[in-house]
Design a protein around this motif. Structure first.
Motif, PDB file in Angstrom:
ATOM      1  N   LEU A 194     -27.992  -2.472 -31.226  1.00  0.00           N
ATOM      2  CA  LEU A 194     -27.614  -1.293 -30.448  1.00  0.00           C
ATOM      3  C   LEU A 194     -26.111  -1.268 -30.159  1.00  0.00           C
ATOM      4  CD1 LEU A 194     -30.623  -1.140 -27.955  1.00  0.00           C
ATOM      5  CD2 LEU A 194     -30.103   0.487 -29.781  1.00  0.00           C
ATOM      6  N   ARG A 195     -25.508  -2.455 -30.041  1.00  0.00           N
ATOM      7  CA  ARG A 195     -24.057  -2.525 -29.818  1.00  0.00           C
ATOM      8  C   ARG A 195     -23.265  -2.277 -31.096  1.00  0.00           C
ATOM      9  NH1 ARG A 195     -25.540  -7.151 -26.770  1.00  0.00           N
ATOM     10  NH2 ARG A 195     -24.876  -8.502 -28.496  1.00  0.00           N
ATOM     11  N   GLY A 196     -23.938  -2.338 -32.241  1.00  0.00           N
ATOM     12  CA  GLY A 196     -23.241  -2.157 -33.506  1.00  0.00           C
ATOM     13  C   GLY A 196     -22.404  -3.342 -33.920  1.00  0.00           C
ATOM     14  N   THR A 197     -22.770  -4.535 -33.452  1.00  0.00           N
ATOM     15  CA  THR A 197     -22.024  -5.748 -33.799  1.00  0.00           C
ATOM     16  C   THR A 197     -22.108  -5.985 -35.304  1.00  0.00           C
ATOM     17  OG1 THR A 197     -22.577  -6.693 -31.648  1.00  0.00           O
ATOM     18  CG2 THR A 197     -21.774  -8.206 -33.341  1.00  0.00           C
ATOM     19  N   PRO A 198     -20.995  -6.222 -35.966  1.00  0.00           N
ATOM     20  CA  PRO A 198     -21.024  -6.377 -37.426  1.00  0.00           C
ATOM     21  C   PRO A 198     -21.579  -7.727 -37.871  1.00  0.00           C
ATOM     22  CG  PRO A 198     -18.800  -6.703 -36.607  1.00  0.00           C
ATOM     23  CD  PRO A 198     -19.627  -6.255 -35.421  1.00  0.00           C
ATOM     24  N   VAL A 199     -21.960  -7.766 -39.132  1.00  0.00           N
ATOM     25  CA  VAL A 199     -22.357  -9.004 -39.796  1.00  0.00           C
ATOM     26  C   VAL A 199     -21.486  -9.167 -41.034  1.00  0.00           C
ATOM     27  CG1 VAL A 199     -24.731  -8.891 -38.942  1.00  0.00           C
ATOM     28  CG2 VAL A 199     -24.161  -7.801 -41.120  1.00  0.00           C
ATOM     29  N   LEU A 200     -21.572 -10.343 -41.632  1.00  0.00           N
ATOM     30  CA  LEU A 200     -20.732 -10.606 -42.798  1.00  0.00           C
ATOM     31  C   LEU A 200     -21.253  -9.869 -44.029  1.00  0.00           C
ATOM     32  CD1 LEU A 200     -20.180 -14.456 -42.386  1.00  0.00           C
ATOM     33  CD2 LEU A 200     -18.487 -12.636 -42.002  1.00  0.00           C
ATOM     34  N   ARG A 201     -20.345  -9.492 -44.879  1.00  0.00           N
ATOM     35  CA  ARG A 201     -20.730  -8.890 -46.154  1.00  0.00           C
ATOM     36  C   ARG A 201     -21.452  -9.937 -47.001  1.00  0.00           C
ATOM     37  NH1 ARG A 201     -14.778  -8.375 -49.133  1.00  0.00           N
ATOM     38  NH2 ARG A 201     -14.335 -10.629 -49.192  1.00  0.00           N
ATOM     39  N   GLU A 202     -22.186  -9.472 -47.984  1.00  0.00           N
ATOM     40  CA  GLU A 202     -23.061 -10.334 -48.774  1.00  0.00           C
ATOM     41  C   GLU A 202     -22.335 -11.554 -49.335  1.00  0.00           C
ATOM     42  OE1 GLU A 202     -26.166 -12.011 -50.899  1.00  0.00           O
ATOM     43  OE2 GLU A 202     -26.248 -10.456 -49.349  1.00  0.00           O
ATOM     44  N   MET A 243     -28.043 -14.326 -42.929  1.00  0.00           N
ATOM     45  CA  MET A 243     -27.981 -13.808 -41.572  1.00  0.00           C
ATOM     46  C   MET A 243     -27.918 -12.280 -41.539  1.00  0.00           C
ATOM     47  SD  MET A 243     -25.252 -14.730 -38.539  1.00  0.00           S
ATOM     48  CE  MET A 243     -25.726 -16.459 -38.515  1.00  0.00           C
ATOM     49  N   GLY A 244     -27.077 -11.690 -42.367  1.00  0.00           N
ATOM     50  CA  GLY A 244     -26.965 -10.238 -42.380  1.00  0.00           C
ATOM     51  C   GLY A 244     -28.259  -9.573 -42.782  1.00  0.00           C
ATOM     52  N   ASP A 245     -28.986 -10.173 -43.716  1.00  0.00           N
ATOM     53  CA  ASP A 245     -30.269  -9.613 -44.143  1.00  0.00           C
ATOM     54  C   ASP A 245     -31.304  -9.698 -43.030  1.00  0.00           C
ATOM     55  OD1 ASP A 245     -29.199  -9.069 -46.659  1.00  0.00           O
ATOM     56  OD2 ASP A 245     -29.778 -11.041 -47.434  1.00  0.00           O
ATOM     57  N   TYR A 246     -31.222 -10.750 -42.207  1.00  0.00           N
ATOM     58  CA  TYR A 246     -32.113 -10.865 -41.052  1.00  0.00           C
ATOM     59  C   TYR A 246     -31.893  -9.700 -40.091  1.00  0.00           C
ATOM     60  CZ  TYR A 246     -33.513 -12.578 -36.399  1.00  0.00           C
ATOM     61  OH  TYR A 246     -34.039 -12.689 -35.135  1.00  0.00           O
ATOM     62  N   PHE A 247     -30.630  -9.392 -39.790  1.00  0.00           N
ATOM     63  CA  PHE A 247     -30.346  -8.284 -38.889  1.00  0.00           C
ATOM     64  C   PHE A 247     -30.714  -6.944 -39.519  1.00  0.00           C
ATOM     65  CE2 PHE A 247     -27.499 -11.502 -36.963  1.00  0.00           C
ATOM     66  CZ  PHE A 247     -27.963 -11.424 -35.664  1.00  0.00           C
ATOM     67  N   ALA A 248     -30.527  -6.817 -40.813  1.00  0.00           N
ATOM     68  CA  ALA A 248     -30.910  -5.578 -41.493  1.00  0.00           C
ATOM     69  C   ALA A 248     -32.426  -5.389 -41.462  1.00  0.00           C
ATOM     70  CB  ALA A 248     -30.399  -5.599 -42.932  1.00  0.00           C
ATOM     71  N   TYR A 254     -37.115  -1.853 -36.191  1.00  0.00           N
ATOM     72  CA  TYR A 254     -36.882  -1.141 -34.937  1.00  0.00           C
ATOM     73  C   TYR A 254     -36.489   0.320 -35.131  1.00  0.00           C
ATOM     74  CZ  TYR A 254     -36.632  -5.896 -33.002  1.00  0.00           C
ATOM     75  OH  TYR A 254     -36.899  -7.189 -32.632  1.00  0.00           O
ATOM     76  N   GLY A 255     -36.320   0.735 -36.384  1.00  0.00           N
ATOM     77  CA  GLY A 255     -35.896   2.102 -36.637  1.00  0.00           C
ATOM     78  C   GLY A 255     -34.465   2.361 -36.218  1.00  0.00           C
ATOM     79  N   LEU A 256     -33.602   1.354 -36.355  1.00  0.00           N
ATOM     80  CA  LEU A 256     -32.198   1.462 -35.957  1.00  0.00           C
ATOM     81  C   LEU A 256     -31.295   1.412 -37.190  1.00  0.00           C
ATOM     82  CD1 LEU A 256     -32.214  -1.007 -32.912  1.00  0.00           C
ATOM     83  CD2 LEU A 256     -32.183   1.500 -32.829  1.00  0.00           C
ATOM     84  N   PRO A 257     -30.063   1.892 -37.070  1.00  0.00           N
ATOM     85  CA  PRO A 257     -29.132   1.792 -38.200  1.00  0.00           C
ATOM     86  C   PRO A 257     -28.838   0.332 -38.521  1.00  0.00           C
ATOM     87  CG  PRO A 257     -28.327   3.343 -36.545  1.00  0.00           C
ATOM     88  CD  PRO A 257     -29.481   2.615 -35.919  1.00  0.00           C
ATOM     89  N   PRO A 258     -28.630   0.015 -39.784  1.00  0.00           N
ATOM     90  CA  PRO A 258     -28.278  -1.370 -40.132  1.00  0.00           C
ATOM     91  C   PRO A 258     -26.903  -1.716 -39.591  1.00  0.00           C
ATOM     92  CG  PRO A 258     -28.021   0.077 -42.022  1.00  0.00           C
ATOM     93  CD  PRO A 258     -28.679   0.899 -40.964  1.00  0.00           C
ATOM     94  N   PRO A 259     -26.653  -2.982 -39.339  1.00  0.00           N
ATOM     95  CA  PRO A 259     -25.342  -3.382 -38.808  1.00  0.00           C
ATOM     96  C   PRO A 259     -24.258  -3.201 -39.859  1.00  0.00           C
ATOM     97  CG  PRO A 259     -26.612  -5.313 -39.398  1.00  0.00           C
ATOM     98  CD  PRO A 259     -27.540  -4.143 -39.565  1.00  0.00           C
TER      99      PRO A 259
END
Length: 308
Positions: A194-202, A243-248, A254-259
């Protein structure tokens, strides 16, 4: 076989102890979320004790059927009352937040050694003791190489616990990755998404492992009764995600935009040192030993099962 409750050892004899102590007792040191989950799985015939330094928590513990014991891991003299009280001990308390060693665990073990030692002790450690493994799939034979002071403190605690085990207690060490659960405070990625915290690129991302808090509690008790002496166990699920795939994945559930995905240099400018530290180590944990030796079948074998 799934572990739901744990029975007292049939050969245990309380001898001439007072009637109120004529049962096996398990002491939980660090009785937070996971400790409470473990206590709730124990049968009523088994005494549940918990060390606490907070007067405010005592009534809450009593309400869960747990006997609170006043004591502070930073005050070794207050721990002497723990000597000889419990036949089994679960240690989930972390080391101090600074320094290289773990005087808290050392003080606890010294107190437990003053009288009859516990028959079994389970220590909850962290997979951070391995440091960066370049994304490799590793088992418990992997040498520890902690890259952070936090990881080195955990290695020091593990070493102290295993030395204690050479005195006659059956000691098991659990190496634990990220803990999650929808009913755990901060136990899902929802707030971060919800905060839109980024994750690392692949291309910069790291592999990470997880365990549901309920399965971790069950693993703690399985190790208490079935763990091998001086044995280390990985406690994690079967998920193989970066890690990024976990958040995605969580975002989809949750029906939220991906980070948003960023490179490592951008992440260093946007994220806290603690967040960055978790993005600097990549490893995958093999939990085969846990399944074989502890007989534990996970209720949530993947994060998709647990988050849903």
């Amino acid at each position: 076989m799934a572990v739901t409750t744990v029975s007292a050892h049939p050969r245990f004899s309380a001898g001439a102890l007072p009637a109120r102590f004529r049962r096996i007792r398990l002491l939980i040191v660090g009785c937070g979320d996971v400790g409470l989950r473990a206590a709730d799985l124990l049968p009523a015939t088994l005494g549940r004790l918990a060390l606490t330094s907070s007067p405010e928590r005592r009534e809450a513990l009593r309400g869960r059927g747990i006997v609170p014991l006043a004591g502070d891991l930073d005050d070794p003299a207050s721990l002497r009352r723990l000597a000889g009280l419990a036949q089994r001990v679960l240690v989930l308390a972390p080391p101090p937040g600074q320094g290289e060693g773990d005087p808290r665990t050392v003080a606890l073990l010294r107190a437990l050694a003053l009288r009859t030692r516990p028959r079994a002790l389970v220590y909850g450690s962290t997979s951070g003791v391995y440091g960066d493994c370049g994304g490799a799939l590793i088992d418990e034979t992997r040498a520890v190489r902690p890259a952070t002071a936090r990881g080195r403190r955990r290695v020091a605690a593990e070493q102290a616990v295993r030395r204690f085990g050479r005195g006659g207690s059956r000691v098991s060490v659990l190496r634990i990755p990220g803990i999650y659960a929808p009913d755990r405070e901060g136990g899902t990625p929802r707030a971060r998404l919800l905060r839109g915290t980024p994750v690392l690129r692949e291309e910069d991302d790291v592999h990470t492992s997880h365990i549901h808090a309920d399965d971790l509690a069950r693993a703690c008790l399985a190790a208490m009764w079935r763990g091998g002496a001086q044995r280390v166990y990985h406690v994690n699920d079967d998920t193989r995600l970066k890690m990024g795939d976990y958040f995605a994945l969580a975002a989809r559930l949750y029906g939220l935009p991906p980070p948003p995905r960023v490179d490592r240099a951008t992440a260093a400018a946007l994220l806290s040192p603690m967040q960055l530290s978790f993005m600097s180590e990549s490893r995958q944990l093999d939990a085969g030993r846990m399944k074989r030796e502890l007989g534990l079948r996970l209720r949530y074998p993947t994060v998709a099962d647990g988050l849903a």
